[in-house]
Enzyme design. Structure first.
Site, mmCIF file in Angstrom:
data_model
loop_
_atom_site.group_PDB
_atom_site.id
_atom_site.type_symbol
_atom_site.label_atom_id
_atom_site.label_comp_id
_atom_site.label_asym_id
_atom_site.label_seq_id
_atom_site.Cartn_x
_atom_site.Cartn_y
_atom_site.Cartn_z
ATOM 1 N N SER A 184 1.781 -5.057 -5.907
ATOM 2 C CA SER A 184 3.042 -5.786 -5.754
ATOM 3 C C SER A 184 3.204 -6.192 -4.300
ATOM 4 O O SER A 184 2.332 -6.873 -3.757
ATOM 5 C CB SER A 184 4.209 -4.930 -6.254
ATOM 6 N N THR A 185 4.274 -5.788 -3.639
ATOM 7 C CA THR A 185 4.536 -6.215 -2.265
ATOM 8 C C THR A 185 3.375 -5.842 -1.346
ATOM 9 O O THR A 185 2.989 -4.687 -1.265
ATOM 10 C CB THR A 185 5.827 -5.563 -1.756
ATOM 11 N N HIS A 210 2.307 -8.730 -8.986
ATOM 12 C CA HIS A 210 3.660 -9.243 -9.202
ATOM 13 C C HIS A 210 3.823 -10.529 -8.405
ATOM 14 O O HIS A 210 3.855 -10.510 -7.178
ATOM 15 C CB HIS A 210 4.703 -8.215 -8.764
ATOM 16 N N MET A 303 6.553 -1.780 -4.131
ATOM 17 C CA MET A 303 7.767 -0.992 -4.291
ATOM 18 C C MET A 303 7.952 -0.614 -5.756
ATOM 19 O O MET A 303 7.530 -1.332 -6.654
ATOM 20 C CB MET A 303 8.969 -1.808 -3.817
ATOM 21 N N ASP A 306 5.964 0.702 -11.082
ATOM 22 C CA ASP A 306 5.203 0.032 -12.129
ATOM 23 C C ASP A 306 3.731 0.424 -12.029
ATOM 24 O O ASP A 306 3.120 0.305 -10.972
ATOM 25 C CB ASP A 306 5.348 -1.488 -11.996
#
Length: 371
Positions: A184-185, A210, A303, A306
């Protein structure tokens, strides 16, 4: 950060009056966030920053005068502040957004479009999640140590909404190795680091990053131009074989299915799982069922949690499981949860991931040949 900590201060930079008003409303709907200013262009933003430095900047790229990408590069060279890019869905916007990530932006989100109330609410959650993640990406990571005040609010659906839990009593037959990665991030640059280090004969790889719909195709194309492995955005029914990487398309879930001589992917719509679509948990659960001990699962920077739960399902099915270490994670959220839950068998620095993937593939293929 404790539950009484001050909210994250956000500076909105967008040339559209209506967009600034909409984004202000979205940001201020989250008690963990506060708008400290709204600027119509880069020059006004620079003046505001000299008086009041924000925690995070929410930046549009298409602006008159100094464009957002040039402004971002100036920020990163002079006074690095976490920046979330809020872009429109155009081919130029996708390319500029990728350039922004390479220049140091923490995250790219899609500017909300006029649509139904449910879609607007989901877009608002994604914006707020991205801003909270960006606020935790600073080098000191002081806010990350406790982080309770920045946990995303709202409902979180489990992967049961998309597919049943794996039957751990059923052993998957021995196949070629396959790698499943969730990020993700900070993940776009982490993935570039890993994939550019892989040789052409790397094992088949499936990735959930993501990212908004429309951006993953440009991301896959960019990686494909840099890597020895072939990288493409997944389409429903695509087979994934040695030397190929499939990236889940934005706003669609990707699941692994076993074929007699390999694997294919199912790309399908569905609700946001673990607050994301595509969801790492959905990919990992499908890998636990389809691949079992033939798989390697990796959770990278991001973050939230998931992927953490279903990485544990992969482990229980016999897969090797790895989490990125804290020192090399932009946001040590998803990997931390995987470690905390006992889902990750080991933590590795980002620069060691490519070697771990190839080591796993060599060992597994030795078993396939022996069998």
């Amino acid at each position: 950060m404790t539950g009484t900590a001050d909210p994250v201060r956000v500076l909105i930079v967008d040339d559209s009056t209506s967009a600034r008003a909409m984004l202000r409303s979205v940001v201020e709907s989250d008690p963990a966030l506060r708008v400290c200013g709204a600027a119509p262009d880069a020059f006004a933003a620079a003046r505001m920053m000299r008086v009041d430095l924000p925690d995070v900047i929410l930046l549009d790229l298409e602006m008159p005068g100094m464009d957002g990408l040039t402004f971002l590069k100036k920020i990163m060279s002079q006074r690095p502040i976490p920046v979330v890019v809020c872009s429109g869905l155009t081919a130029r916007g996708s390319e500029q957004s990728l350039a922004a990530l390479e220049a140091g932006a923490v995250e790219v989100i899609l500017k909300p479009q006029a649509s139904d109330a449910a879609a607007r609410a989901e877009a608002a959650l994604r914006i707020c999640d991205a801003l909270r993640a960006a606020s935790q990406s600073r080098g000191a990571r002081a806010a990350l140590a406790a982080g309770s005040a920045l946990k995303p609010p709202g409902p979180k659906l489990s992967p049961d909404e998309m597919l049943p839990p794996p039957n751990l009593a059923r052993v998957a037959p021995l196949t070629e190795p396959i790698v499943c990665i969730g990020s993700s991030t900070g993940g776009t640059e982490a993935l570039r680091t890993i994939l550019t280090a892989l040789p052409p004969d790397a094992p088949a790889i499936c990735i959930v990053q993501h990212m908004p719909a429309g951006f993953t195709a440009a991301f896959a194309k960019r990686l494909d131009s840099l890597c020895q492995v072939r990288v493409r955005e997944a389409v429903d029914g695509a087979t994934v074989t040695q030397g190929e990487v499939l990236i889940a398309p934005g706003d669609q879930h990707m699941m692994l299915r076993r074929l007699p001589s390999g694997y294919r992917v199912v790309v399908a719509p569905g609700p946001a799982i673990s607050r994301h679509r595509p969801s790492v948990d959905v990919l990992f659960r499908s890998a636990a069922t389809a691949a079992g001990a033939n798989a390697l699962g990796i959770v990278l920077t991001g973050m939230g949690d998931d992927g953490a739960r279903c990485l544990g399902e992969m482990k229980a099915a016999g897969a090797l499981t790895v989490a990125q270490d804290e020192a090399t994670s932009v946001v040590y959220g998803m990997p931390r949860e995987a470690v905390r839950m006992g889902s990750a068998m080991q933590s590795l620095a980002l620069e060691k991931m490519a070697a771990a993937i190839m080591g796993f593939a060599r060992r597994h293929r030795t078993g396939v040949q022996a069998g």
